[in-house]
Design a protein around this motif. Structure first.
Motif, PDB file in Angstrom:
ATOM      1  N   ARG A 155       2.665   1.519  -3.469  1.00  0.00           N
ATOM      2  CA  ARG A 155       1.721   1.982  -4.495  1.00  0.00           C
ATOM      3  C   ARG A 155       1.450   3.478  -4.320  1.00  0.00           C
ATOM      4  O   ARG A 155       1.421   4.241  -5.279  1.00  0.00           O
ATOM      5  N   CYS A 212       2.919  -4.143  -7.570  1.00  0.00           N
ATOM      6  CA  CYS A 212       2.008  -4.350  -6.444  1.00  0.00           C
ATOM      7  C   CYS A 212       0.864  -5.284  -6.807  1.00  0.00           C
ATOM      8  O   CYS A 212       0.514  -6.171  -6.022  1.00  0.00           O
ATOM      9  N   GLU A 249       0.829  -1.201   0.000  1.00  0.00           N
ATOM     10  CA  GLU A 249       0.000   0.000   0.000  1.00  0.00           C
ATOM     11  C   GLU A 249       0.872   1.262   0.000  1.00  0.00           C
ATOM     12  O   GLU A 249       0.603   2.216  -0.741  1.00  0.00           O
TER      13      GLU A 249
END
Length: 57
Positions: A12, A47, A9
């Motif tokens: 990204r 990702c 997370e």
């Protein structure tokens, strides 16, 4: 924080920051126009792949 502490997370989000924050974009694109957008896409691909591989088969 070291590399091992960076979640997908966060990674990204960093890629998104490269194109949403003009300071990052200008710095990354100064020698290679479009490099910030390229990095963002590459980071998203990475990702996405890591998330798929972590799913139960």
């Amino acid at each position: 924080m070291n590399g091992g502490d960076c979640t997908l997370e966060i990674f990204r989000g960093l890629g998104d920051l490269y194109v949403t924050d003009g300071r990052f974009t200008a710095n990354l694109d100064k020698n290679k126009p479009g490099y910030a957008a390229f990095l963002q896409k590459a980071m998203h691909v990475y990702c996405d792949r890591e998330e798929r591989e972590g799913e139960p088969g």
